[in-house]
Design a protein around this motif. Structure first.
Motif, PDB file in Angstrom:
ATOM      1  N   TYR A  59      49.579  25.957  10.283  1.00 28.89           N
ATOM      2  CA  TYR A  59      50.018  27.329  10.072  1.00 28.89           C
ATOM      3  C   TYR A  59      49.735  27.770   8.640  1.00 28.89           C
ATOM      4  N   ASP A  60      49.768  29.092   8.448  1.00 27.32           N
ATOM      5  CA  ASP A  60      49.727  29.681   7.117  1.00 27.32           C
ATOM      6  C   ASP A  60      51.151  30.103   6.774  1.00 27.32           C
ATOM      7  N   ARG A  61      51.502  30.024   5.505  1.00 27.36           N
ATOM      8  CA  ARG A  61      52.896  30.241   5.087  1.00 27.36           C
ATOM      9  C   ARG A  61      52.993  31.302   3.993  1.00 27.36           C
ATOM     10  N   MET A  62      53.989  32.169   4.133  1.00 26.30           N
ATOM     11  CA  MET A  62      54.364  33.109   3.085  1.00 26.30           C
ATOM     12  C   MET A  62      55.782  32.754   2.638  1.00 26.30           C
ATOM     13  N   VAL A  63      55.984  32.690   1.321  1.00 30.31           N
ATOM     14  CA  VAL A  63      57.297  32.377   0.759  1.00 30.31           C
ATOM     15  C   VAL A  63      57.712  33.536  -0.137  1.00 30.31           C
ATOM     16  N   ILE A  64      58.885  34.079   0.143  1.00 33.40           N
ATOM     17  CA  ILE A  64      59.462  35.130  -0.684  1.00 33.40           C
ATOM     18  C   ILE A  64      60.554  34.475  -1.518  1.00 33.40           C
ATOM     19  N   ASP A  65      60.365  34.475  -2.837  1.00 34.41           N
ATOM     20  CA  ASP A  65      61.295  33.813  -3.749  1.00 34.41           C
ATOM     21  C   ASP A  65      62.396  34.783  -4.175  1.00 34.41           C
TER      22      ASP A  65
ATOM     23  N   THR B  75      46.898  15.373  15.063  1.00 33.85           N
ATOM     24  CA  THR B  75      47.992  16.213  14.610  1.00 33.85           C
ATOM     25  C   THR B  75      48.466  17.061  15.774  1.00 33.85           C
ATOM     26  N   VAL B  76      49.748  17.041  16.000  1.00 34.10           N
ATOM     27  CA  VAL B  76      50.342  17.898  17.012  1.00 34.10           C
ATOM     28  C   VAL B  76      51.145  18.950  16.269  1.00 34.10           C
ATOM     29  N   CYS B  77      50.780  20.196  16.489  1.00 33.19           N
ATOM     30  CA  CYS B  77      51.439  21.294  15.793  1.00 33.19           C
ATOM     31  C   CYS B  77      52.668  21.748  16.565  1.00 33.19           C
ATOM     32  N   PRO B  78      53.660  22.269  15.857  1.00 34.20           N
ATOM     33  CA  PRO B  78      54.854  22.767  16.541  1.00 34.20           C
ATOM     34  C   PRO B  78      54.501  23.932  17.452  1.00 34.20           C
ATOM     35  N   THR B  79      55.183  24.021  18.556  1.00 34.24           N
ATOM     36  CA  THR B  79      54.977  25.128  19.490  1.00 34.24           C
ATOM     37  C   THR B  79      56.330  25.736  19.829  1.00 34.24           C
ATOM     38  N   GLY B  80      56.315  26.814  20.537  1.00 33.79           N
ATOM     39  CA  GLY B  80      57.559  27.423  20.970  1.00 33.79           C
ATOM     40  C   GLY B  80      58.133  28.444  20.010  1.00 33.79           C
ATOM     41  N   TRP B  81      57.402  28.832  18.971  1.00 38.54           N
ATOM     42  CA  TRP B  81      57.919  29.817  18.032  1.00 38.54           C
ATOM     43  C   TRP B  81      57.959  31.208  18.653  1.00 38.54           C
ATOM     44  N   GLY B  82      56.961  31.532  19.433  1.00 45.17           N
ATOM     45  CA  GLY B  82      56.884  32.854  20.039  1.00 45.17           C
ATOM     46  C   GLY B  82      56.494  33.930  19.043  1.00 45.17           C
ATOM     47  N   SER B  83      56.333  35.154  19.563  1.00 48.29           N
ATOM     48  CA  SER B  83      55.922  36.262  18.700  1.00 48.29           C
ATOM     49  C   SER B  83      56.900  37.440  18.765  1.00 48.29           C
ATOM     50  N   LEU B  84      58.074  37.206  19.322  1.00 46.40           N
ATOM     51  CA  LEU B  84      59.078  38.264  19.387  1.00 46.40           C
ATOM     52  C   LEU B  84      59.766  38.431  18.040  1.00 46.40           C
ATOM     53  N   PRO B  85      60.393  39.594  17.786  1.00 43.67           N
ATOM     54  CA  PRO B  85      61.061  39.816  16.503  1.00 43.67           C
ATOM     55  C   PRO B  85      62.125  38.759  16.201  1.00 43.67           C
ATOM     56  N   LYS B  86      62.260  38.453  14.929  1.00 42.60           N
ATOM     57  CA  LYS B  86      63.267  37.492  14.469  1.00 42.60           C
ATOM     58  C   LYS B  86      64.063  38.162  13.355  1.00 42.60           C
TER      59      LYS B  86
ATOM     60  N   HIS C  73      48.341  28.826  13.604  1.00 45.18           N
ATOM     61  CA  HIS C  73      46.910  29.111  13.743  1.00 45.18           C
ATOM     62  C   HIS C  73      46.529  29.398  15.184  1.00 45.18           C
ATOM     63  N   THR C  74      47.239  28.781  16.144  1.00 44.12           N
ATOM     64  CA  THR C  74      46.922  28.956  17.560  1.00 44.12           C
ATOM     65  C   THR C  74      48.201  28.965  18.392  1.00 44.12           C
ATOM     66  N   TRP C  75      48.065  29.281  19.646  1.00 42.27           N
ATOM     67  CA  TRP C  75      49.182  29.204  20.605  1.00 42.27           C
ATOM     68  C   TRP C  75      49.271  27.832  21.254  1.00 42.27           C
ATOM     69  N   THR C  76      48.232  27.003  21.120  1.00 42.21           N
ATOM     70  CA  THR C  76      48.116  25.796  21.913  1.00 42.21           C
ATOM     71  C   THR C  76      48.771  24.552  21.322  1.00 42.21           C
ATOM     72  N   GLY C  77      49.186  24.583  20.067  1.00 39.09           N
ATOM     73  CA  GLY C  77      49.747  23.394  19.438  1.00 39.09           C
ATOM     74  C   GLY C  77      48.681  22.477  18.885  1.00 39.09           C
ATOM     75  N   LYS C  78      47.425  22.935  18.882  1.00 39.82           N
ATOM     76  CA  LYS C  78      46.333  22.155  18.282  1.00 39.82           C
ATOM     77  C   LYS C  78      45.944  22.818  16.975  1.00 39.82           C
TER      78      LYS C  78
ATOM     79  N   LEU D 232      49.931  36.067  16.850  1.00 37.59           N
ATOM     80  CA  LEU D 232      50.122  34.616  16.894  1.00 37.59           C
ATOM     81  C   LEU D 232      51.613  34.304  16.795  1.00 37.59           C
ATOM     82  N   PRO D 233      52.033  33.111  17.221  1.00 41.88           N
ATOM     83  CA  PRO D 233      53.440  32.739  17.088  1.00 41.88           C
ATOM     84  C   PRO D 233      53.832  32.582  15.619  1.00 41.88           C
ATOM     85  N   PHE D 234      55.089  32.887  15.328  1.00 37.18           N
ATOM     86  CA  PHE D 234      55.579  32.727  13.962  1.00 37.18           C
ATOM     87  C   PHE D 234      57.038  32.295  13.981  1.00 37.18           C
TER      88      PHE D 234
END
Length: 193
Positions: A68-74, A36-47, A187-192, A170-172
């Motif tokens: 990743y862990d996910r939060m959903v606001i309905d 599994t290759v996880c997405p990278t490049g999200w960064g941790s700066l404000p969005k 979960h990590t910065w490395t994409g693993k 962590l990146p989000f």
């Protein structure tokens, strides 16, 4: 004739069994490993996204994924284009209006703010059952790799504020979908995974 057919069948089965047993284990074809290759490049700066809706927040839920862990606001009824948010790391979570510090457990704290009320704008009656300073109702973070704590900070002047405690900075990423604002924390910065 029936007896000779049985003898041939038995000899064929015996030969097949011996042939299989005689093949060395390392000669068997290797199974292809799925990595599994996880997405990278999200960064941790404000969005942030500027938009607002009067449709209220009705639920906040979480889920675990491989990367990743996910939060959903309905926010039912709100279109993606009308959903605004501000998601950023903070040193402390300060409740809007009062300025009170709301403690959030974890190595880092993400302030999640959506520009949607948690109450009915016509009556002022609460729609989302969260209580300021308390964990999010119905959310159990047992077994999560990134999430450590959640706190409802409140809803003030049309904005709903949530504290999300995470293991470390962590990146989000933040996604807007019709009726939902989604916050994924890697979960990590490395994409693993």
């Amino acid at each position: 004739m029936v007896r000779s057919t049985r003898i041939w069948a038995a000899l064929t089965l015996l030969g097949t069994t011996i042939g299989v047993a005689a093949v060395p284990a390392d000669a068997a074809p290797a199974a292809t490993a799925q990595t599994t290759v996880c997405p990278t490049g999200w960064g941790s700066l404000p969005k942030t996204r500027s938009a607002a809706t009067s449709h209220p927040v009705t639920n906040i839920r979480t889920g675990r994924h491989t990367c990743y862990d996910r939060m959903v606001i309905d926010i039912p009824g709100a279109t993606a284009g009308r959903l605004g948010y501000s998601v950023r790391y903070v040193d402390r979570l300060y409740q809007d209006g009062s300025g009170r510090v709301i403690p959030v457990a974890g190595g880092a704290v993400i302030e999640v703010r959506v520009t949607a009320p948690a109450y009915d704008p016509a009556t002022g009656a609460a729609v989302y059952p969260g209580r300021p300073g308390r964990p999010l109702p119905g959310v159990d973070l047992t077994g999560y790799r990134a999430f450590r704590d959640t706190r409802f900070a409140g809803s003030f002047e049309g904005d709903t504020q949530i504290g999300l405690g995470v293991r470390a900075r962590l990146p989000f990423r933040v996604l807007r979908l019709d009726g939902h604002v989604v916050v994924d924390v890697a979960h990590t910065w490395t994409g693993k995974p």
